[in-house]
Write an enzyme that holds these catalytic residues in place. Structure first.
Site, PDB file in Angstrom:
ATOM      1  N   CYS A 142     -18.043  18.028  35.249  1.00 31.51           N
ATOM      2  CA  CYS A 142     -18.907  17.397  36.250  1.00 31.51           C
ATOM      3  C   CYS A 142     -18.139  16.898  37.482  1.00 31.51           C
ATOM      4  O   CYS A 142     -18.576  17.100  38.616  1.00 31.51           O
ATOM      5  CB  CYS A 142     -19.706  16.262  35.626  1.00 31.51           C
ATOM      6  SG  CYS A 142     -18.750  15.138  34.603  1.00 31.51           S
ATOM      7  N   HIS A 233     -21.151  10.313  39.895  1.00 32.22           N
ATOM      8  CA  HIS A 233     -19.693  10.174  39.982  1.00 32.22           C
ATOM      9  C   HIS A 233     -19.288  10.037  41.449  1.00 32.22           C
ATOM     10  O   HIS A 233     -19.802  10.759  42.322  1.00 32.22           O
ATOM     11  CB  HIS A 233     -18.998  11.397  39.401  1.00 32.22           C
ATOM     12  CG  HIS A 233     -19.141  11.542  37.924  1.00 32.22           C
ATOM     13  ND1 HIS A 233     -19.708  10.583  37.118  1.00 32.22           N
ATOM     14  CD2 HIS A 233     -18.753  12.559  37.092  1.00 32.22           C
ATOM     15  CE1 HIS A 233     -19.675  10.990  35.856  1.00 32.22           C
ATOM     16  NE2 HIS A 233     -19.112  12.193  35.819  1.00 32.22           N
TER      17      HIS A 233
END
EC number: 1.2.1.11
Length: 333
Positions: A142, A233
């Site tokens: 990710c 993130h």
């Protein structure tokens, strides 16, 4: 096309199911989960399930593998069980996977459609070398997905060195990855194996494709941390380039939109520039597929910027759905 989602009750699996609701090309016919979930309605297991799938009966992996009567598979199973499963399925159908089991195989692309669409040609080598009718296409870790989208428009300036510090959301650890006591009021400066993935997957994604993938010539160094953010993130990136100015880099970010003409159903503008990117404000941008870049400044060795993106969408299920759409548009499925 008839699709199956493996690991449909996990965090990434649920995201796959949500993104595939009403999809114009891919119709989910089979949801696969553990033996203890088999036979239950998906809505019993996942209360927030889309209406389209609430009454669909979940099947076990063993039952599905005996008769995988679908045209393609989306995999959200753990890497520990994905390797053999993906190979068995790829003998017959394309597999688009979030698992890392085959990311580092020479003939398997780690695909980010806006960054390295030409790597899809590797599926021809898979079919030729392994005798498969299908193939395996992976999406990256990710953090790597978010980072490489931001790096792609900067390749024209000659990337020499990349250093990145990640601030990763707790959903990246899965449902049982972290206790509330561990993450509350805390930053955890270690995510096992994460830094290696970022450093190595980024260089594979940004490599040139000849008969095989030629290594990227720049270096990537990473430090990964877990922070008390639910989704999204954030990464602080320090980059050394051969040339370029602040204005040129910002223009490169703002104009980056390489696949717009392909008219993929899920496609969104991959990058938006915002002076202060923040996960709570910007993670849902572009239905979770758009990363937000900002804080672009000069630094001692070049430039620095911040990028944030949705780890479950851009960094996982959404990236895989885009991979499948690109493969269909280009005639691989």
């Amino acid at each position: 096309m008839r699709a199956a989602v493996l690991g449909a009750t996990g965090m990434v699996g649920r995201t796959f199911v949500r993104l595939l609701e009403g999809h114009p090309w891919f119709k989910v016919k089979t949801l696969v989960a553990s033996e203890r979930s088999a036979g239950k309605r998906y809505g019993e297991l996942v209360p927030e399930a889309p209406e389209e799938f609430k009454e669909l009966e979940v099947v076990s992996l063993s039952d599905f593998l005996r008769e995988p009567d679908v045209d393609l598979v989306f995999n959200a199973l753990p890497a520990s069980v994905s390797g053999e499963v993906e190979e068995k399925l790829a003998e017959r159908v394309p597999v688009f996977t979030n698992a890392r089991a085959h990311r580092y195989d020479d003939d398997v692309p780690i695909l980010v459609p806006e960054v390295n669409p030409e790597h899809l040609k590797l599926v021809e080598l898979q079919r030729e070398g392994r005798g498969w009718e299908g193939f395996i296409v992976t999406n990256p870790n990710c953090s790597t997905a978010i980072l490489t989208v931001s790096l792609a428009p900067l390749r024209e300036f000659g990337i020499r060195d990349v250093r990145v510090a990640t601030m990763q959301a707790i959903s990246g650890a899965g449902f049982s990855g972290l206790s509330a006591l561990a993450i509350h009021d805390n930053v955890i400066p270690l995510i096992e194996g994460e830094e290696w993935k970022i450093e190595n997957e980024s260089r594979k994604i940004l490599r040139r494709l000849e008969r095989s993938i030629v290594p990227a010539e720049f270096t990537v160094s990473a430090i990964a941390t877990r922070v008390p953010v639910l989704h999204g993130h954030t990464e602080a990136v320090f980059i050394e380039l051969e040339r370029g100015s602040i204005d040129e880099l910002r223009e490169a970010f703002e104009s980056f939109d390489p696949l717009r003409k392909l008219d993929l159903p899920s496609y969104e503008r991959p990058i938006v520039y915002e002076e202060v990117p923040q996960p709570r404000l910007h993670r849902e941008r572009g239905k979770g597929l758009t990363v937000t870049v900002g804080r672009l400044e000069e630094s001692a060795r070049g430039f620095k910027y911040v990028v944030t993106g949705h780890n479950l969408v851009r960094g996982a299920a959404g990236g895989s759905v885009l991979n499948a759409e690109l493969a269909k548009r280009l005639g691989y499925i």
